[in-house]
Write a protein that holds these residues in place. Structure first.
Motif, PDB file in Angstrom:
ATOM      1  N   GLN A 118      -0.786  -3.664 -25.812  1.00 19.29           N
ATOM      2  CA  GLN A 118      -1.802  -3.754 -26.860  1.00 19.29           C
ATOM      3  C   GLN A 118      -2.218  -2.347 -27.288  1.00 19.29           C
ATOM      4  O   GLN A 118      -1.971  -1.358 -26.593  1.00 19.29           O
ATOM      5  N   SER A 122      -9.174  -9.370 -39.244  1.00 15.49           N
ATOM      6  CA  SER A 122      -8.252 -10.302 -38.577  1.00 15.49           C
ATOM      7  C   SER A 122      -7.418  -9.648 -37.479  1.00 15.49           C
ATOM      8  O   SER A 122      -6.876 -10.330 -36.599  1.00 15.49           O
ATOM      9  N   SER A 123      -7.263  -8.352 -37.518  1.00  9.66           N
ATOM     10  CA  SER A 123      -6.472  -7.672 -36.486  1.00  9.66           C
ATOM     11  C   SER A 123      -7.202  -7.743 -35.125  1.00  9.66           C
ATOM     12  O   SER A 123      -8.439  -7.782 -35.065  1.00  9.66           O
ATOM     13  N   SER A 124      -6.400  -7.760 -34.051  1.00 10.17           N
ATOM     14  CA  SER A 124      -7.021  -7.930 -32.722  1.00 10.17           C
ATOM     15  C   SER A 124      -6.245  -7.169 -31.651  1.00 10.17           C
ATOM     16  O   SER A 124      -5.112  -6.730 -31.863  1.00 10.17           O
ATOM     17  N   THR A 125      -6.854  -7.031 -30.518  1.00  8.15           N
ATOM     18  CA  THR A 125      -6.240  -6.467 -29.316  1.00  8.15           C
ATOM     19  C   THR A 125      -6.819  -7.194 -28.101  1.00  8.15           C
ATOM     20  O   THR A 125      -7.765  -7.976 -28.228  1.00  8.15           O
ATOM     21  N   GLY A 170     -16.680  -4.791 -34.430  1.00  7.18           N
ATOM     22  CA  GLY A 170     -15.808  -5.899 -34.067  1.00  7.18           C
ATOM     23  C   GLY A 170     -16.548  -6.962 -33.285  1.00  7.18           C
ATOM     24  O   GLY A 170     -17.750  -6.839 -33.000  1.00  7.18           O
ATOM     25  N   GLU A 204     -11.661 -15.601 -32.023  1.00  4.97           N
ATOM     26  CA  GLU A 204     -11.295 -15.884 -33.403  1.00  4.97           C
ATOM     27  C   GLU A 204     -12.485 -15.827 -34.343  1.00  4.97           C
ATOM     28  O   GLU A 204     -12.352 -15.518 -35.532  1.00  4.97           O
ATOM     29  N   GLY A 236     -15.101 -13.840 -34.028  1.00  2.00           N
ATOM     30  CA  GLY A 236     -15.678 -12.507 -34.168  1.00  2.00           C
ATOM     31  C   GLY A 236     -17.106 -12.414 -33.673  1.00  2.00           C
ATOM     32  O   GLY A 236     -17.829 -11.479 -34.044  1.00  2.00           O
ATOM     33  N   LYS A 269     -10.152 -11.411 -25.967  1.00  2.00           N
ATOM     34  CA  LYS A 269      -9.607 -10.953 -27.265  1.00  2.00           C
ATOM     35  C   LYS A 269     -10.713 -10.297 -28.084  1.00  2.00           C
ATOM     36  O   LYS A 269     -11.809 -10.837 -28.208  1.00  2.00           O
ATOM     37  N   VAL A 270     -10.389  -9.125 -28.638  1.00  2.00           N
ATOM     38  CA  VAL A 270     -11.325  -8.391 -29.493  1.00  2.00           C
ATOM     39  C   VAL A 270     -10.735  -8.335 -30.912  1.00  2.00           C
ATOM     40  O   VAL A 270      -9.576  -7.946 -31.093  1.00  2.00           O
ATOM     41  N   LYS A 271     -11.555  -8.768 -31.904  1.00  2.00           N
ATOM     42  CA  LYS A 271     -11.095  -8.785 -33.303  1.00  2.00           C
ATOM     43  C   LYS A 271     -11.918  -7.817 -34.131  1.00  2.00           C
ATOM     44  O   LYS A 271     -13.131  -7.681 -33.942  1.00  2.00           O
ATOM     45  N   SER A 272     -11.216  -7.156 -35.072  1.00  2.96           N
ATOM     46  CA  SER A 272     -11.904  -6.176 -35.926  1.00  2.96           C
ATOM     47  C   SER A 272     -12.781  -6.871 -36.967  1.00  2.96           C
ATOM     48  O   SER A 272     -12.571  -8.038 -37.316  1.00  2.96           O
TER      49      SER A 272
END
Length: 374
Positions: free
Chosen positions: A290, A299-302, A331, A335, A337, A354-357
């Protein structure tokens, strides 16, 4: 009959054998047909034989007996100094009355009292003192082993004579089985903790068989390995009937079983519990594969990983710890956020989230905690 020749003056030679000696000259001239020597006893009871010779005359022989003096001590002996601790093997104990010069006091008829302590009994199973008649200065009693190995001491005494003792050893029989013990029955599942397993050879009556020198074959199953990390069966030589091997925990809690067998010996086993290691610290990182940079496109995540460590910085894979993640900045979690704290239960020492921007560029800060963990 015989007649003394009074005018004979022959030279007579005396020789003595046995329990006496001639005091003075051995060669004596006869006076009025007679020659005399003095014979004295030695300190050994028995027969004294005196032979005299003179030229061509027939030799003459006479005998006398020396006897023991009054009894002053006891000599106690055993027919053997080792018996098998099987509850059946016997040995004869003999007490002999002696005079001051160690001659058997055959005239002694005083009963001798025997006592016994240790891993034996009399032939009838009793252990009380026993008085046995003395015949020609000798008294005998039979001793029987018990099923316990160890020393057996027999003492004997009689009136006016000091006590004497003899000690024999009751030894283990042939090895038939193992006794397996562990230096501890719990070990921490940290991949480093060790303990020693000892197999001791026993006879049918559970006496240690120190004479056994064969090999013990160990095997291990469950949550552990040998000290070098292997798990294959291992042959270990016995020293004085004991074989020892070291085992090591792995990073999983649960039960491990160590078994052992040997030639002619029935096998046995012991169970050891590998308990969860104690986590003292939680480390936070970006999951493998990651990125720590994501697009601010909403929508981008790590993936962020929290890992539990013990005091030796080993990963604590056992146990189910609750990790609380918090987030701030550009962030959110999952899903949706969301920026609300999230609780995640560890799996094999690891908790992921999961971390989403968001849609605004900037820094995202993720923190975690787990009760008393630092």
């Amino acid at each position: 009959g015989t007649t003394t020749i009074l005018n004979a003056n022959n030279t007579i030679t005396f020789n003595v054998s046995g329990a006496g000696v001639i005091l003075g000259k051995k060669v004596v001239d006869a006076v009025s047909g007679q020659a005399t020597v003095r014979v004295v006893s030695t300190k050994q009871a028995g027969t004294i034989t005196v032979v005299c010779t003179s030229g061509g005359l027939f030799s003459g022989t006479t005998q006398m007996m020396t006897v023991a003096g009054p009894a002053t001590k006891i000599k106690v002996e055993s027919s053997k100094l080792e018996v098998t601790a099987d509850g059946n093997t016997t040995v004869d104990i003999t007490a002999t009355m002696l005079d001051v010069n160690n001659n058997v006091a055959v005239q002694s008829g005083e009963p001798i009292t025997f006592s016994i302590v240790g891993a034996g009994t009399w032939d009838d199973g009793s252990v009380f003192p026993s008085s046995i008649p003395c015949l020609s200065g000798i008294s005998t009693i039979k001793v029987k082993s018990t099923t316990t190995a160890g020393p057996i001491t027999i003492s004997c005494w009689t009136n006016g004579v000091s006590t004497q003792s003899v000690t024999i050893q009751a030894v283990a029989g042939l090895g038939t089985k193992f006794k397996v013990e562990s230096s501890k029955l719990e070990v921490t599942s940290d991949g480093n903790s060790t303990l020693d397993i000892t197999a001791q050879v026993l006879d049918v009556n559970n006496n240690p068989v120190t004479s056994y020198s064969g090999n013990v074959t160990y095997s291990i199953t469950g949550k552990g390995t040998w000290d070098d990390g292997s798990v294959f069966p291992r042959s270990v030589p016995c020293f004085s009937g004991i074989a020892t091997i070291r085992i090591k925990s792995i990073l999983l809690s649960g039960q491990m079983t160590v078994s052992c067998i040997g030639s002619g010996l029935s096998g046995t086993s012991i169970n050891i519990t590998a308990t969860p290691a104690t986590a003292v610290r939680v480390g936070l990182s970006i999951a493998a594969g990651q990125s720590n940079q994501i697009l601010a496109d909403g929508s981008s995540s790590t993936i962020v990983t929290a890992t539990l460590y013990d005091g030796s910085n080993q990963v604590v894979q056992s146990g189910n710890n609750v990790i609380t993640f918090t987030i701030s900045g550009a962030g959110g979690f999952g899903e949706d956020g969301s920026t609300e704290p999230r609780n995640v239960i560890t799996n094999n020492g690891v908790a992921t989230i999961k971390v989403k921007s968001g849609r605004v560029s900037g820094t995202i800060t993720v923190s975690c905690s787990g009760g008393t963990l630092t």
